[in-house]
Design a protein around this motif. Structure first.
Motif, short mmCIF file in Angstrom:
data_model
loop_
_atom_site.label_atom_id
_atom_site.label_comp_id
_atom_site.label_asym_id
_atom_site.label_seq_id
_atom_site.Cartn_x
_atom_site.Cartn_y
_atom_site.Cartn_z
N UNK A 132 0.86 -1.19 0.00
CA UNK A 132 0.00 0.00 0.00
C UNK A 132 0.90 1.24 0.00
N UNK A 133 1.06 1.84 -1.17
CA UNK A 133 1.99 2.97 -1.29
C UNK A 133 1.62 4.12 -0.37
N UNK A 134 0.33 4.45 -0.28
CA UNK A 134 -0.10 5.56 0.58
C UNK A 134 0.28 5.31 2.04
N UNK A 135 0.09 4.08 2.48
CA UNK A 135 0.44 3.73 3.86
C UNK A 135 1.94 3.91 4.09
N UNK A 136 2.75 3.47 3.14
CA UNK A 136 4.21 3.60 3.27
C UNK A 136 4.62 5.06 3.35
N UNK A 137 4.06 5.89 2.47
CA UNK A 137 4.44 7.31 2.45
C UNK A 137 4.01 8.03 3.72
N UNK A 138 2.90 7.59 4.30
CA UNK A 138 2.41 8.23 5.52
C UNK A 138 3.28 7.91 6.74
N UNK A 139 4.06 6.83 6.66
CA UNK A 139 4.92 6.45 7.80
C UNK A 139 6.14 7.37 7.90
N UNK A 140 6.56 7.94 6.77
CA UNK A 140 7.75 8.81 6.77
C UNK A 140 7.49 10.05 7.63
N UNK A 141 8.46 10.39 8.48
CA UNK A 141 8.40 11.61 9.27
C UNK A 141 8.29 12.80 8.30
N UNK A 142 7.24 13.64 8.40
CA UNK A 142 7.11 14.76 7.47
C UNK A 142 8.34 15.67 7.41
N UNK A 143 9.10 15.73 8.51
CA UNK A 143 10.32 16.54 8.54
C UNK A 143 11.46 15.91 7.73
N UNK A 144 11.28 14.63 7.34
CA UNK A 144 12.29 13.94 6.53
C UNK A 144 11.75 13.56 5.16
N UNK A 145 10.57 14.07 4.84
CA UNK A 145 9.87 13.72 3.60
C UNK A 145 10.37 14.58 2.44
N UNK A 146 11.60 14.32 1.99
CA UNK A 146 12.23 15.17 0.98
C UNK A 146 11.64 14.99 -0.41
#
Length: 283
Positions: free
Chosen positions: A104-118
């Motif tokens: 689930x790509x959306x689930x994976x992307x949501x796990x990333x810390x927004x402060x590290x979401x380059x």
């Protein structure tokens, strides 16, 4: 007609990033760190990751690639991301897309810390982009905006047609253009008459992965054309989504493929990672 030289502009940005990294290291003992997750053995993804690792090395970043088999479980990817979220040496986390169908790509992307979401794909950063607040912006649209800036192409009040509505390119591109006070039309696979929209636009931006989609009769005289598409033909040639030879003579500005938007994407990834590293100072 003037070519927009993305390769030269990207090189200039890389040099600026490298100089800032040296200052960051010298004055704050900080080395920007980028972690990449690569799942499976997609040749295009492998090539992109290799280019990103090389670029990181050139500007003085610490970088690491987590290579995972196609059969990896979603839980294992999540655990790896959470580990990197907690690692103080890692400023940026990038998940190379596309992922295998069972993930689930959306689930994976949501796990990333927004402060590290380059990559700028986390819903938090998407929301900040749409509301015109500072955050991380997806690299390809950000690179296009840097091109407009470098070539003094004014967006205010211009009619812009974005061809493609993906979360990675089309939607964030439209948001950036709206934030710059352009009048934006977004077209996609279900658009009834694409030519009707592109032919009246002052600026056409296309990124859908269809070779030669934009023909000469679809672009008005003096238009600016930004070709984000990159397609490899059977004879090995790389081409964009624009019929370049036919369209270029009508344009005031146009990006080539290769050598246009592509190099800017990696330059913006470096710029976003540097931005994340600088935020360490404030913490």
């Amino acid at each position: 007609m003037q070519l927009i030289d993305g390769k030269a502009l990207a090189q200039k940005i890389r040099q600026e990033v490298k100089a800032e990294v040296e200052v960051l290291n010298r004055e704050h003992d900080i080395v920007p760190g980028l972690a990449v997750i690569l799942v499976g053995n997609n040749p295009a993804s492998q090539a992109y990751v290799k280019m990103k690792a090389k670029a990181c090395k050139e500007v003085g970043f610490y970088s690491i690639v987590h290579e995972m088999p196609e059969t990896i479980s979603q839980e294992e990817i999540v655990a790896t991301i959470e580990m990197m979220n907690a690692n103080p040496r890692i400023d940026g986390i990038l998940v190379q897309l596309p992922l295998p169908e069972h993930i689930d790509t959306n689930r994976i992307l949501e796990v990333i810390d927004p402060a590290k979401d380059v990559d700028g794909f986390h819903p938090y950063n998407v929301g900040r982009l749409v509301t015109n607040l500072d955050g991380f912006v997806p690299c390809t649209p950000l690179g296009v905006m840097k091109m407009f800036e470098a070539y003094d192409i004014d967006l205010q009040g211009q009619d812009v047609c974005v061809v493609g509505a993906s979360n990675i390119v089309g939607k964030p591109m439209a948001a950036l253009l709206l934030n710059a006070n352009a009048t934006v039309t977004v077209t996609h696979i279900y658009t009834k008459d694409l030519k009707a929209h592109t032919s009246r636009a002052d600026i056409v931006i296309v990124g859908v992965g269809v070779p030669g989609l934009i023909k000469a009769d679809m672009v008005k005289e003096g238009a600016v054309v930004i070709d984000i598409g990159i397609n490899r033909l059977e004879d090995g040639r790389l081409v964009g989504d624009v019929d370049f030879d036919a369209v270029a003579p009508k344009c005031s500005y146009i990006t080539p493929v290769p050598g246009g938007v592509g190099p800017m994407t990696i330059a913006m990834l470096l710029s976003n990672t540097l931005k994340a590293a600088k935020q360490r100072i404030a913490r």
